[in-house]
Design a protein around this motif. Sequence first.
Motif, short mmCIF file in Angstrom:
data_model
loop_
_atom_site.label_atom_id
_atom_site.label_comp_id
_atom_site.label_asym_id
_atom_site.label_seq_id
_atom_site.Cartn_x
_atom_site.Cartn_y
_atom_site.Cartn_z
N CYS A 135 0.72 -1.11 0.05
CA CYS A 135 -0.15 -0.03 -0.01
C CYS A 135 0.83 1.32 -0.03
CB CYS A 135 -0.83 0.14 1.33
SG CYS A 135 -2.11 -1.39 1.44
N SER A 139 -2.04 2.97 5.69
CA SER A 139 -3.33 2.34 5.91
C SER A 139 -3.40 1.73 7.47
CB SER A 139 -3.46 1.06 5.13
OG SER A 139 -4.75 0.27 5.57
N THR A 142 -3.44 -2.25 8.08
CA THR A 142 -2.01 -3.13 7.72
C THR A 142 -0.73 -2.32 8.10
OG1 THR A 142 -0.99 -4.27 6.29
CG2 THR A 142 -1.82 -2.49 5.37
N ASN A 143 0.08 -3.03 8.38
CA ASN A 143 1.61 -2.56 8.25
C ASN A 143 2.41 -2.72 6.79
OD1 ASN A 143 1.44 -1.52 10.98
ND2 ASN A 143 2.32 -3.42 11.89
N TYR A 144 1.63 -3.39 6.22
CA TYR A 144 2.24 -3.76 5.16
C TYR A 144 2.17 -2.45 3.97
CZ TYR A 144 4.25 -6.60 1.06
OH TYR A 144 5.02 -7.07 0.06
N ASP A 145 2.63 -1.32 4.53
CA ASP A 145 2.47 -0.09 3.58
C ASP A 145 3.62 0.72 3.53
OD1 ASP A 145 2.46 1.88 5.75
OD2 ASP A 145 0.34 1.19 6.19
N HIS A 182 -2.40 -11.00 1.63
CA HIS A 182 -3.06 -10.78 2.68
C HIS A 182 -3.51 -12.62 2.76
CE1 HIS A 182 -6.36 -10.64 5.54
NE2 HIS A 182 -6.02 -9.21 5.48
N TYR A 206 -11.58 -11.24 4.73
CA TYR A 206 -10.78 -10.35 3.75
C TYR A 206 -11.58 -9.01 3.57
CZ TYR A 206 -8.38 -8.25 -0.23
OH TYR A 206 -7.87 -7.51 -1.19
N TYR A 210 -10.87 -6.01 5.67
CA TYR A 210 -9.69 -5.42 5.41
C TYR A 210 -9.81 -4.57 3.95
CZ TYR A 210 -4.71 -5.09 4.02
OH TYR A 210 -3.45 -4.68 3.44
N GLN A 214 -10.12 -0.41 3.76
CA GLN A 214 -9.11 0.27 3.22
C GLN A 214 -9.65 1.22 2.16
OE1 GLN A 214 -5.90 -2.32 1.23
NE2 GLN A 214 -4.82 -1.99 3.24
#
Length: 471
Positions: A135, A139, A142-145, A182, A206, A210, A214
């Motif tokens: 991302c 966001s 999530t920490n995947y950003d 994810h 999801y 999620y 988002q």
Amino acid sequence: MKKCHFKNLMLPIAILIFFGCQQQTKQKEETPSKDYLNETKAEKDNRMRWWREAKFGMFIHWGPYAIPAGTYEGKQISGIGEWIMNNAPVPVEAYEDFSRQFNPVAFDADEWARIASDAGMKYMVITSKHHDGFCLWDSKVTNYDIMDFTSFRRDILRELKEACDKYGVKLCFYHSIMDWHHPDAQSAFFPNYNDKEKSNPNFQRYVTDYLKPQVEELVVNYDPAVIWFDGEWIKDWTHENGQEMYRFLRNLNPDLIINNRVDKGRQGMQGMNKDDEKKYAGDFGTPEQEILEGTSDFDWEACMTMNDTWGYKSYDDNWKSSDTLIHYLIDIVAKGGNFLLNVGPTAEGLIPQPSVDRLAEMGDWLAINAEAVYAAGSHKVYKEGEHIRYTVSNDGKYVYAIMLKWPDNNSLMLENVIPKAESEIRLLGYDRPLSWEVDPEESELVINLPKELRDEAKRPGKYAWSLKIPI
Ligand code: H79
């Protein structure tokens, strides 16, 4: 004393709270949620107006895939660059290493928005999240950003929002429904998640926990003009999911425009909706890497790459010429569509020079020919022969005949337009009116182009020329 003062305030406060609450309930009752899937034609026309007049937008595919840039473990991976995670394949943990390294120090939002604006592009659609799941904003779910997973820690979407506002370019987001990162979306497509035992993929969880939060963050915090979904074709995503997402987002912002990939209506890469009894959500069709054969009653936007990849690939040099790209734009506009043309910036944050050069040439062309393109609609006959495309001004007063090739004998015959008597036909970018006559027998319009323009260097611009014909 203190107590006494406080007491005196109690009643007015109570009254205020009481009426405040009354007001709120009243407002709620008066604005029931609208049925956004069944709006009137007038409502849709109104909402789509800016988009229909915009014609030309910049697509930006940018994410960690720009780091491998088409090469994994020393091997050039075939296919589009942003699909490398699937195509190589790259396991999730190894891909996360790319994401962690994403540090585009040369990224300059102002420069990107300026390039788009100078090219004549009125909107920009950037990948808030592609299929890889990474991302480009902070966001909360999530920490995947970009803020939590990298050392770059700058909100790319925020910076672009500010730059786009400055240049009057509308910021829009591409957001992938399919997500290869994810854990709950793993059943969807990508058979690559290494931790399947620990997880029990649940796609609908999801979606609820999620995907929806988002997109809500994006709509509420960045006010995008369009949400451009993709990856809707996986079987886990249902027609009901699509309808529900469409309603949800229009409730957040009634003016929002959403592409047809929110639902299950799209037929392959041609991008228009299936013709069945189901009513699909979505405001426009999305032909990918192709242009419709003709016009359509359903709004549409052709998205296309300048070379053969969306996400940056270091060795893809198969660039389309400016000539081709300008002709595509003209053909699309004559058929009533929009053109969403892609750039794939590098991992450092630069738009590749060949893209910048082509966009500059398109901007030069549009600076001369703007009125034949923007706020122009599709003429009843959009094409004559191979080298003429028609548009018509929104007020219906002018037809534009756009020549994709300079006529060999310096004069042009047109069968599909008769000018108003005694009117002036003009060539955009040229200062004197042209001489013309209508052949009474053939009812053909003959336009004589000025002799001096036999010399290419004297013509207003390169690649295509617009004749403005009062009707
Ligand atoms: O983001 C860019 C690409 O990464 C993405 N769309 C553009 C805008 C893209 N996703 N998939 N593809 C391109 C190619 C995939 C095509 C297929 Fe299909 C998916 C073939 C079969 C399933 C589309 C949906 C065509 C038929 C059904």
